[in-house]
Design a protein around this motif. Structure first.
Motif, PDB file in Angstrom:
ATOM      1  N   GLY A  32     -15.882 -12.525  17.039  1.00 36.86           N
ATOM      2  CA  GLY A  32     -17.004 -12.057  16.219  1.00 36.86           C
ATOM      3  C   GLY A  32     -18.237 -11.855  17.076  1.00 36.86           C
ATOM      4  N   ALA A  33     -19.393 -12.008  16.453  1.00 37.34           N
ATOM      5  CA  ALA A  33     -20.656 -11.763  17.163  1.00 37.34           C
ATOM      6  C   ALA A  33     -21.198 -13.054  17.758  1.00 37.34           C
ATOM      7  CB  ALA A  33     -21.677 -11.175  16.200  1.00 37.34           C
ATOM      8  N   PHE A  34     -21.778 -12.936  18.952  1.00 38.92           N
ATOM      9  CA  PHE A  34     -22.527 -14.063  19.526  1.00 38.92           C
ATOM     10  C   PHE A  34     -23.871 -14.128  18.773  1.00 38.92           C
ATOM     11  CE2 PHE A  34     -20.814 -13.275  24.160  1.00 38.92           C
ATOM     12  CZ  PHE A  34     -19.539 -13.652  23.772  1.00 38.92           C
ATOM     13  N   PRO A  35     -24.259 -15.276  18.233  1.00 36.26           N
ATOM     14  CA  PRO A  35     -25.570 -15.347  17.571  1.00 36.26           C
ATOM     15  C   PRO A  35     -26.704 -15.125  18.565  1.00 36.26           C
ATOM     16  CG  PRO A  35     -24.629 -17.548  17.803  1.00 36.26           C
ATOM     17  CD  PRO A  35     -23.552 -16.579  18.186  1.00 36.26           C
ATOM     18  N   GLU A  36     -26.438 -15.439  19.847  1.00 33.94           N
ATOM     19  CA  GLU A  36     -27.458 -15.219  20.880  1.00 33.94           C
ATOM     20  C   GLU A  36     -27.864 -13.742  20.911  1.00 33.94           C
ATOM     21  OE1 GLU A  36     -24.599 -16.858  21.220  1.00 33.94           O
ATOM     22  OE2 GLU A  36     -24.868 -18.717  22.360  1.00 33.94           O
ATOM     23  N   TYR A  37     -26.920 -12.853  20.517  1.00 37.09           N
ATOM     24  CA  TYR A  37     -27.205 -11.412  20.485  1.00 37.09           C
ATOM     25  C   TYR A  37     -27.527 -10.948  19.066  1.00 37.09           C
ATOM     26  CZ  TYR A  37     -25.833 -10.705  25.330  1.00 37.09           C
ATOM     27  OH  TYR A  37     -25.806 -10.751  26.695  1.00 37.09           O
ATOM     28  N   PHE A  38     -26.741 -11.418  18.101  1.00 41.73           N
ATOM     29  CA  PHE A  38     -26.894 -10.899  16.741  1.00 41.73           C
ATOM     30  C   PHE A  38     -28.271 -11.211  16.164  1.00 41.73           C
ATOM     31  CE2 PHE A  38     -26.107 -10.862  12.104  1.00 41.73           C
ATOM     32  CZ  PHE A  38     -25.703  -9.533  11.995  1.00 41.73           C
ATOM     33  N   LEU A  39     -28.851 -12.335  16.574  1.00 39.02           N
ATOM     34  CA  LEU A  39     -30.167 -12.711  16.028  1.00 39.02           C
ATOM     35  C   LEU A  39     -31.314 -12.291  16.956  1.00 39.02           C
ATOM     36  CD1 LEU A  39     -29.208 -16.174  14.502  1.00 39.02           C
ATOM     37  CD2 LEU A  39     -29.588 -14.004  13.312  1.00 39.02           C
ATOM     38  N   GLN A  82     -23.763   0.256  15.435  1.00 36.75           N
ATOM     39  CA  GLN A  82     -22.327   0.575  15.450  1.00 36.75           C
ATOM     40  C   GLN A  82     -21.499  -0.690  15.231  1.00 36.75           C
ATOM     41  OE1 GLN A  82     -21.749   2.737  19.213  1.00 36.75           O
ATOM     42  NE2 GLN A  82     -21.678   4.641  18.054  1.00 36.75           N
ATOM     43  N   TYR A  83     -21.915  -1.795  15.833  1.00 34.31           N
ATOM     44  CA  TYR A  83     -21.212  -3.064  15.575  1.00 34.31           C
ATOM     45  C   TYR A  83     -21.324  -3.429  14.095  1.00 34.31           C
ATOM     46  CZ  TYR A  83     -20.469  -4.271  20.501  1.00 34.31           C
ATOM     47  OH  TYR A  83     -20.022  -4.294  21.790  1.00 34.31           O
ATOM     48  N   GLN A  84     -22.521  -3.230  13.550  1.00 36.50           N
ATOM     49  CA  GLN A  84     -22.764  -3.706  12.187  1.00 36.50           C
ATOM     50  C   GLN A  84     -21.943  -2.944  11.145  1.00 36.50           C
ATOM     51  OE1 GLN A  84     -26.979  -4.234  11.285  1.00 36.50           O
ATOM     52  NE2 GLN A  84     -27.349  -4.879  13.390  1.00 36.50           N
ATOM     53  N   THR A  85     -21.677  -1.653  11.368  1.00 36.16           N
ATOM     54  CA  THR A  85     -20.916  -0.908  10.343  1.00 36.16           C
ATOM     55  C   THR A  85     -19.585  -1.588  10.048  1.00 36.16           C
ATOM     56  OG1 THR A  85     -19.964   0.546  12.004  1.00 36.16           O
ATOM     57  CG2 THR A  85     -21.813   1.418  10.774  1.00 36.16           C
ATOM     58  N   VAL A  86     -18.877  -1.967  11.122  1.00 41.10           N
ATOM     59  CA  VAL A  86     -17.541  -2.542  10.921  1.00 41.10           C
ATOM     60  C   VAL A  86     -17.572  -4.046  10.651  1.00 41.10           C
ATOM     61  CG1 VAL A  86     -16.094  -0.774  11.963  1.00 41.10           C
ATOM     62  CG2 VAL A  86     -17.288  -2.404  13.446  1.00 41.10           C
ATOM     63  N   MET A  87     -18.705  -4.681  10.971  1.00 39.94           N
ATOM     64  CA  MET A  87     -18.859  -6.086  10.554  1.00 39.94           C
ATOM     65  C   MET A  87     -19.101  -6.134   9.051  1.00 39.94           C
ATOM     66  SD  MET A  87     -21.329  -7.496  13.606  1.00 39.94           S
ATOM     67  CE  MET A  87     -21.567  -9.149  12.954  1.00 39.94           C
ATOM     68  N   TYR A  88     -19.906  -5.205   8.544  1.00 42.11           N
ATOM     69  CA  TYR A  88     -20.314  -5.273   7.141  1.00 42.11           C
ATOM     70  C   TYR A  88     -19.293  -4.665   6.187  1.00 42.11           C
ATOM     71  CZ  TYR A  88     -24.891  -6.317   9.245  1.00 42.11           C
ATOM     72  OH  TYR A  88     -25.914  -6.864   9.975  1.00 42.11           O
ATOM     73  N   ASN A  89     -18.370  -3.838   6.720  1.00 43.53           N
ATOM     74  CA  ASN A  89     -17.326  -3.347   5.803  1.00 43.53           C
ATOM     75  C   ASN A  89     -16.020  -4.148   5.965  1.00 43.53           C
ATOM     76  OD1 ASN A  89     -15.904  -2.309   8.006  1.00 43.53           O
ATOM     77  ND2 ASN A  89     -16.500  -0.182   7.612  1.00 43.53           N
TER      78      ASN A  89
END
Ligand SMILES: NC(=O)c1ccc[n+]([C@@H]2O[C@H](COP(=O)([O-])OP(=O)(O)OC[C@H]3O[C@@H](n4cnc5c(N)ncnc54)[C@H](OP(=O)(O)O)[C@@H]3O)[C@@H](O)[C@H]2O)c1
Length: 319
Positions: free
Chosen positions: A153-160, A266-273
């Motif tokens: 998944g996503a690293f929170p160090e990057y996602f936030l 681009q990461y978020q589109t496939v994380m959120y669907n």
């Protein structure tokens, strides 16, 4: 074969993730060869804490120098772990040289530098970084070396961080696309390193991908965690539907001067669907790794994301 009998070559060993993989492998008792580039032949800052460890040797090399120059480094190695970062020259061409050298040396397993959302859950064309990693994965089809991709998944160090445009410290807002109810996968960099070391030393992972995750929670739940950790309200901004998100990516692609202006979306589109979600989560296979919750992360190193610091404000304004 035990950890003590296992020799692992780590490429990208001076990197944020790679250096922590090296440290975890050493803690587990394995012999580690850290591939470092000539510019950091002494191991650099990130390997300082393990410098001089009796089970660690530094190997100077660059993936782009070719398979022949990498041959001595992979000779006698059981597992190759790559945590390199870069463009197609590194992720596709460079890792191909490493794979070729590993195959010639009889290395049985390799973990490529994926460490991502489930990039095999969606097709080419969704995300620039995923595309090059998928492209490299095709190299294993004709290779005797067995691939184990690690999905976290996503690293929170990057996602936030400001790049993802979720938190806006200056405005005090938390932005979402879609309805915010889809669970997303979040794993810290230290936990990713700990899992990767455990997976590298687990021969049963040969030829199969492994999904592990720190915590799964929806954006709405993450919003609550951020408010609880910071002790103040963050106004929820609904930026639009997932179709609107897709349109925003296309709009930015026309005007962008750098892919980083739309890569995070681009990461978020496939994380959120949900298409990039982990499947068949194998945390239970590695009970020695106790992943950090988002709340613990935000109360510790992640508190920097929430601080009204000049860094947060300045970088927010530039995105
Ligand atoms: N899931 C997520 O949210 C997320 C977020 C960020 C990163 N990641 C992934 O995690 C992985 C590691 O990223 P990171 O942030 O740890 O990267 P990083 O800190 O930038 O480190 C990259 C490493 O690759 C090395 N390297 C680059 N080109 C090389 C070459 N030609 N030959 C040999 N070594 C080379 C660098 O060496 P030098 O030190 O000499 O430059 C460095 O050791 C990547 O696959 C990245 O996409 C995932």
């Amino acid at each position: 074969m035990t950890a003590r009998d296992t020799t692992v070559l780590v490429a990208g060993a001076t990197g944020d993730l790679g250096s922590q993989i090296v440290q975890n492998l050493l803690e587990r008792g394995s012999t580690v060869r850290a591939l470092v580039r000539p510019s950091s032949a002494d191991g650099g800052e990130r390997l300082r804490g393990v410098a001089g460890h009796p089970n660690l040797s530094l190997r100077v090399g660059d993936l782009t120098d070719g398979a022949a120059s990498l041959a001595p480094h992979v000779d006698g190695v059981d597992v190759v772990v790559s945590a390199v970062q870069g463009g197609p020259d590194v992720i596709v061409d460079g890792q191909r040289e490493l794979l070729t050298a590993a195959a010639a040396a009889g290395v049985r397993r390799m973990i490529p530098s994926d460490f991502s959302i489930n990039l095999y859950g969606y097709e080419y064309g969704v995300n620039l970084y995923s595309d090059v990693r998928r492209k490299f994965s095709e190299e294993f089809r004709d290779s005797p070396v067995l691939r184990t991709s690690v999905t976290v998944g996503a690293f929170p160090e990057y996602f936030l961080a400001p790049l993802h445009e979720v938190l806006d410290v200056a405005a005090g807002t938390f932005s979402i696309w879609g309805d915010g109810t889809q669970p997303i996968d979040i794993t810290t960099i230290p936990d990713t390193a700990a899992y990767t070391a455990a997976i590298a030393l687990d021969p049963s992972t040969a030829g199969r991908d492994v999904h592990v995750v720190g915590q799964q929670l929806s954006l709405l739940e993450l919003h609550e965690e951020v408010e609880a950790a910071s002790g103040r309200p963050w106004r929820l901004v609904r930026r639009g539907s997932l179709e609107d998100l897709q349109a925003e990516i296309i709009r930015r692609q026309f005007v962008a001067t750098s892919p980083f202006e739309y890569l995070a979306l681009q990461y978020q589109t496939v994380m959120y669907n949900g298409r990039a979600s982990v499947v068949d989560v194998r945390n239970a296979d590695y009970p020695s790794v106790v992943p950090t919750s988002v709340a613990t992360y935000l109360a510790g190193p992640g508190a920097t994301h929430l601080a009204r610091s000049p860094e947060n404000t300045a970088s927010q304004q530039s995105t």
